[in-house]
Design a protein around this motif. Structure first.
Motif, mmCIF file in Angstrom:
data_model
loop_
_atom_site.group_PDB
_atom_site.id
_atom_site.type_symbol
_atom_site.label_atom_id
_atom_site.label_comp_id
_atom_site.label_asym_id
_atom_site.label_seq_id
_atom_site.Cartn_x
_atom_site.Cartn_y
_atom_site.Cartn_z
ATOM 1 N N LEU A 83 56.266 -75.089 6.263
ATOM 2 C CA LEU A 83 56.217 -73.807 6.149
ATOM 3 C C LEU A 83 56.985 -73.059 7.235
ATOM 4 O O LEU A 83 57.593 -71.962 6.991
ATOM 5 C CB LEU A 83 54.466 -73.180 6.167
ATOM 6 C CG LEU A 83 54.218 -71.756 6.242
ATOM 7 C CD1 LEU A 83 54.970 -70.795 5.189
ATOM 8 C CD2 LEU A 83 53.043 -71.533 6.318
ATOM 9 N N GLN A 87 59.936 -70.499 6.867
ATOM 10 C CA GLN A 87 60.023 -69.040 7.212
ATOM 11 C C GLN A 87 61.086 -69.023 7.992
ATOM 12 O O GLN A 87 61.868 -67.889 8.167
ATOM 13 C CB GLN A 87 58.652 -69.089 8.161
ATOM 14 C CG GLN A 87 57.457 -68.787 7.129
ATOM 15 C CD GLN A 87 56.135 -68.701 7.978
ATOM 16 O OE1 GLN A 87 56.220 -69.353 9.319
ATOM 17 N NE2 GLN A 87 55.120 -68.259 7.795
ATOM 18 N N THR A 168 52.732 -71.467 2.015
ATOM 19 C CA THR A 168 51.426 -70.606 2.446
ATOM 20 C C THR A 168 50.198 -70.795 1.499
ATOM 21 O O THR A 168 49.103 -71.149 2.051
ATOM 22 C CB THR A 168 51.686 -69.051 2.256
ATOM 23 O OG1 THR A 168 52.914 -68.890 3.150
ATOM 24 C CG2 THR A 168 50.709 -68.321 2.849
#
Length: 279
Positions: A83, A87, A168
């Motif tokens: 993640l 990101q 997420t």
């Protein structure tokens, strides 16, 4: 408690029913002990409590929730790393898109100014007009190229944002599963810890009621014999090592006083005589 006996020469049995532990170098010669038969039987209660404590400790470390928590923790860590990477990619793409759009805007503004100058043509020589027209064409091509870059970056940004959304959701799901598994593990260990504390207290009370030298010998043997320091003699069989005593051993124990603490020649454990000993 009587004085310590000297080590018995090889091939001789100790006198007065004392139990030597032959062929076991880990067991030094120990003095004879006397303890009331009732105390010896209560020593079996201590042994039973120690066995239960060992079982509880093993059960605590073997709870399936431990493996579940470890597995989920590992998976969650991996997904969190993914993640963060996604990101980062999304953030980089967003900055790249902003920069590309800024470049497009600058070229567009410059092309608009040049086009206005070209349209007015005031005070410009034919050569200047030709150069300006060539620049307008070049700027148009540059703008088109930059707009293609913007589209490519936007596609990468959209893919990165989708990846961030998927990860997420995965992280959130794993966090929920980990919280549930941790709660179940803590509840299970809490119950086992409570039972362990109760049995430990009971064990302390029973052990405190017994002769200190008897408990000390039991503890020493238990530490060397896999947690079992005392065993019932049942039908001429040691319940510690599960071996049947030979007749010489049986006769020795028969000859020993009821308060004499006897030990099995084979395993060295304290043998506790009861009505079912078969002697």
């Amino acid at each position: 408690m009587g004085p310590a006996h000297p080590r018995v020469p090889h091939g001789h049995r100790p006198l007065d029913g004392a139990r030597a532990v032959r062929n076991l170098p880990d067991y030094p010669w120990s003095p004879q002990l006397n303890a009331e038969p009732a105390d010896q039987i209560r020593l079996l209660d201590v042994q039973a409590l120690d066995v239960r404590l060992s079982q509880l400790a093993h059960k605590r470390t073997s709870l399936p929730e431990h493996a579940e928590v470890d597995s989920l923790t590992k998976d969650l860590s991996q997904q969190r790393d993914l993640l963060v990477a996604a990101q980062t990619q999304a953030s980089d793409a967003a900055r790249e898109q902003a920069k590309a759009e800024q470049d497009v805007d600058q070229v567009r503004q410059r092309a608009a100014r040049d086009q206005q100058r070209l349209d007015s043509g005031a005070g410009m020589s034919p050569r200047d007009l030709a150069n300006l027209q060539s620049e307008v064409v070049s700027l148009a091509k540059r703008q088109a190229d930059l707009e293609d870059v913007v589209l490519e970056v936007m596609e990468r940004l959209e893919a990165a944002q989708e990846r961030v959304g998927e990860l997420t959701e995965r992280v959130s799901a794993l966090e929920a599963k980990l919280a549930d598994a941790t709660s179940r593990r803590d509840a299970a260990t809490g119950e086992l810890d409570a039972e362990t504390a109760r049995i430990t207290k009971e064990r302390e009370l029973v052990a405190a009621s017994l002769p200190a030298d008897l408990v000390a010998l039991y503890e020493k043997i238990r530490a060397k014999q896999g947690g079992v320091g005392a065993a019932r003699l049942y039908q001429r069989r040691c319940e510690g090592c599960r071996l049947e005593l030979d007749m010489a051993e049986v006769n020795e124990i028969k000859a020993a006083a009821a308060n004499r603490v006897v030990r099995h020649d084979n395993c060295g454990r304290i043998l506790v005589r009861t009505a079912d000993s078969g002697i």
